[in-house]
Scaffold this active site. Structure first.
Site, PDB file in Angstrom:
ATOM      1  N   TYR A 550       0.883  -1.161   0.081  1.00  0.00           N
ATOM      2  CA  TYR A 550       0.011  -0.016  -0.041  1.00  0.00           C
ATOM      3  C   TYR A 550       0.884   1.359   0.001  1.00  0.00           C
ATOM      4  O   TYR A 550       0.521   2.146  -0.698  1.00  0.00           O
ATOM      5  CB  TYR A 550      -1.001  -0.213   1.212  1.00  0.00           C
ATOM      6  CG  TYR A 550      -1.822   1.055   1.353  1.00  0.00           C
ATOM      7  CD1 TYR A 550      -2.780   1.195   0.610  1.00  0.00           C
ATOM      8  CD2 TYR A 550      -1.428   2.132   2.129  1.00  0.00           C
ATOM      9  CE1 TYR A 550      -3.823   2.448   0.712  1.00  0.00           C
ATOM     10  CE2 TYR A 550      -2.110   3.253   2.210  1.00  0.00           C
ATOM     11  CZ  TYR A 550      -3.680   3.363   1.571  1.00  0.00           C
ATOM     12  OH  TYR A 550      -4.372   4.500   1.762  1.00  0.00           O
ATOM     13  N   PHE A 584     -11.862   7.769   9.445  1.00  0.00           N
ATOM     14  CA  PHE A 584     -12.848   6.546  10.004  1.00  0.00           C
ATOM     15  C   PHE A 584     -14.207   6.350   9.759  1.00  0.00           C
ATOM     16  O   PHE A 584     -14.877   5.348   9.965  1.00  0.00           O
ATOM     17  CB  PHE A 584     -12.406   6.348  11.716  1.00  0.00           C
ATOM     18  CG  PHE A 584     -11.089   6.466  11.965  1.00  0.00           C
ATOM     19  CD1 PHE A 584     -10.426   5.190  11.771  1.00  0.00           C
ATOM     20  CD2 PHE A 584     -10.492   7.240  13.071  1.00  0.00           C
ATOM     21  CE1 PHE A 584      -9.085   5.126  12.108  1.00  0.00           C
ATOM     22  CE2 PHE A 584      -9.317   7.136  13.353  1.00  0.00           C
ATOM     23  CZ  PHE A 584      -8.443   5.998  12.887  1.00  0.00           C
TER      24      PHE A 584
END
Ligand code: ZN
Length: 653
Positions: A550, A584
């Site tokens: 990533y 989030f």
């Protein structure tokens, strides 16, 4: 012609005005009668005013209301007694008339009465209906239209030669009516404009309108004017570059970014490929009501510059000194390869033009079959296009949202930061193309400004098809948000296999190369300069263990962004990156996952979410706002930049 009157439905409406609302909506539902705010209706009622006097009031359609959706509040109540006195004046200028109509209303907050109010007042019938019915307009837009109307209707209709809407038209109608109307009269035809019907009840007036228009339709059918379509030839080429170039030329000529919508159908191709197109399409619109939206003539082909030159000549021939020319860009384009293309300041405006021209093609085709379509002379059409009342309406429109007329493409738009970016762009007026592997992307946002396309960004062919679709729908791509990506499960390098690595690279890095390469021709032709925003990651400046693939992909993507900034600066394309952290409120962060991660660090969920220097929660919406701000002129002098949005992080600072 369908009669939509439904006795059960009508029984729900009790007052004269309510029934006026009902039958107005019935007219508005039929696009072959009225389109987009065209037509108007009225009812005359007796009311007692606040000082106990009985007054006759004309409730007439207010401006800004559409018959299809009108409510009682959409009708302006005007005192009949004063209207009838006005009708007797020798002359009344348009601004004076507007003032008189407004100051004789019995409700100060009602909308402005229609410019055809005095005309409605002088007709001695309780209900008056007015439409721009295609069939009637077709018959009147021919060389011997008056004779044909007489042949169809006998003496049931009073025929009024063309006069521009306003006081003079009302005066002429009053004179002709007094001289010609009798017990047999049920309506009135305005040549090159439309038709009126009247009645003692809402139903009588409505039924007559339907009957009268049906008679014109029957006549057209009997005369062989309604001919089967000869389907046009379809070419399935790649049009992205050519359409984006055409839109660029249009925007340069107009002086503002435009939406260019392509409507390639058997009907539009058949029309645009007619051998007599140059003759029949260059006469003028079907009714003056359309000239403001469609301009007087369509552009044939793609030479916008010569269209603008001709428009300037037309303006100079007809303009009074002191008049300012409107932008000289066409609104309708007929192209043998694309069929019909429509141009507008917004998606909605281009769609209205398309609806109008869809009917215009029928009117022209049928008028031609009837022996020759003939619109009003250019001088009459000019008078409507530059009518001071219309000019005032144009000036009144407030400032549109910042990205009106611009087009943005967002990848991974079905959820999280991508969805927030799409929402923010829509709010700012952009047309948005959302790509996502999730088929739910199709219906993600309502309205014509959003086009959701299911697309696997690792499939080069799928990307090409998606961009072609976007450009055919809106005309180009000006802004891009490269957001699609995956966050794989944590894996140490010691156990990192190439399949895992390649999958992450394919989505988070390689797909973005394809997108940038394929979108470059469009970005280069963006009227206000192309803009790209890369959604990077805090992991670029501050990587973490376990996320090698990533982090490496996002770092390579950032480097790709920097090289693009170097290569494309000369094309006016700006490309920047944002590096979010700890967002989030996205799909992957469920309550359980959050709970588990917080516990892992010995924190509460609330502390975990705000675990940064500023102790703030970084939301998808906040990241989207920053990404979209990078597309505004605020960052006009910034390219190749990387901006953290992480609440402040010691390792990044
Ligand atoms: Zn009209």
């Amino acid at each position: 012609m369908e009669n939509r009157w439904n006795p059960a439905e009508a029984a729900q409406y009790h007052t004269d005005l309510d029934l006026r609302v009902y039958s107005s909506r019935l007219l508005g539902q039929d696009p072959s009668l009225v389109l987009h705010g065209g037509g108007n209706t009225s009812v005359k009622v007796t009311e007692t005013n606040i000082v106990g006097e009985s007054e006759e009031i004309l409730y007439v359609k207010g401006s800004g209301w559409d018959l299809a959706t009108i409510e009682a509040a959409g009708f302006a109540p005007v005192r009949m007694a004063h209207l009838l006195k006005l009708a007797k004046l020798d002359r009344l200028s348009d601004p004076q008339m507007v003032n008189e109509l407004k100051t004789q209303m019995t409700n100060a907050s009602a909308p402005s009465p229609s410019v055809e109010t005095i005309l409605h007042a002088i007709l001695p019938y309780k209900y008056v209906d007015h439409t721009h019915a295609d069939a009637v307009v077709t018959v009147t837009n021919t060389a011997n239209g008056g004779e044909r109307i007489r042949e169809i209707y006998g003496d049931r209709l009073v025929i009024i030669p063309y006069v521009m809407p306003g006081f003079d038209l009302a005066r002429l109608c009053a004179e002709k009516f007094t001289a010609e109307a009798g017990p047999q009269t049920v309506g009135m035809v305005l040549m090159n404009h439309g038709i009126f019907s009247f009645g003692a009840t809402a139903q009588e007036s409505y039924d007559r309108m339907i009957e009268l228009v049906a008679m014109a339709e029957t006549y057209l059918a009997q005369q062989g004017a309604i001919q089967p379509l000869t389907p046009g030839t379809v070419s399935r080429g790649d049009s992205r570059q050519d359409l984006a170039q055409l839109r660029y030329d249009l925007a340069q000529t107009a002086g503002f970014p435009v939406i260019l919508a392509t409507h390639t159908t058997p009907k539009t191709l058949a029309f645009a490929q007619r051998p007599d197109l140059a003759q029949i399409s260059q006469q003028g619109p079907a009714t003056p009501d359309h000239v403001i939206r469609t301009k007087r003539l369509p552009l044939l082909g793609r030479d916008v510059a010569s269209y603008a030159t001709q428009y300037q000549a037309y303006f100079q021939t007809h303009a009074q000194p002191g008049l300012t020319m409107l932008d000289p860009a066409p609104r309708v384009i007929l192209d043998p390869e694309w069929g019909l293309c429509t141009v507008g300041k917004s998606v909605g405006a281009a769609a209205i033009v398309a609806d109008i021209y869809d009917h215009t093609m029928d009117v022209i085709s049928q008028g031609t079959a009837l022996g020759g379509y003939q619109a009003l002379p250019a001088a009459d059409l000019f008078a409507v296009e530059y009518w001071d009342l219309e000019q005032a309406k144009l000036r009144k429109g407030g400032k549109p949202p910042e990205f009106t007329g611009e087009i943005a493409l967002v990848t991974g738009a079905a959820s999280g930061i991508g969805k927030a970016c799409a929402a923010a762009l829509l709010k700012k007026g952009a047309a948005v193309v959302g790509l996502d592997i999730d088929p739910a992307i199709v219906g993600l946002f309502d309205g014509p400004n959003f086009c959701g396309i299911p697309c696997d960004v690792t499939d080069e062919g799928a990307i090409t098809i998606a961009i072609e679709k976007a450009v055919r729908q809106f005309g180009g791509v000006d802004m891009v948000v490269l957001n699609a990506g995956i966050f794989p499960p944590s894996r140490a390098i010691a156990h990192l296999d190439l399949d895992h690595w390649r999958k992450v690279m394919a989505i988070n890095l390689d797909a973005n190369l394809t997108l940038l390469r394929e979108l470059y021709p469009c970005l280069k032709l963006a009227p206000q300069g192309g803009r790209v925003v890369v959604i990077g990651s805090k992991n670029v400046p501050a990587p973490g263990p376990g996320v090698a693939a990533y982090s490496a992909a996002k770092a390579a993507l950032t480097q790709l962004m920097r090289v693009a900034a170097l290569e494309w600066g000369g094309d006016g394309i700006r490309i920047n990156a944002v590096h979010p952290n700890g967002v989030f409120d996205t799909g992957i962060w469920t309550e359980e996952v959050l709970q588990a991660r917080a516990e892992h660090y010995g924190l509460t969920v609330a502390d975990y979410k705000t675990n940064n220097l500023l102790k703030v929660e970084v939301t998808s919406a906040a990241v989207a706002d920053l990404a979209i701000a990078l597309c505004t002129p605020l960052f006009a002098c910034t390219t190749g930049a990387q901006i953290p949005i992480d609440g402040g992080n010691e390792r990044v600072i």
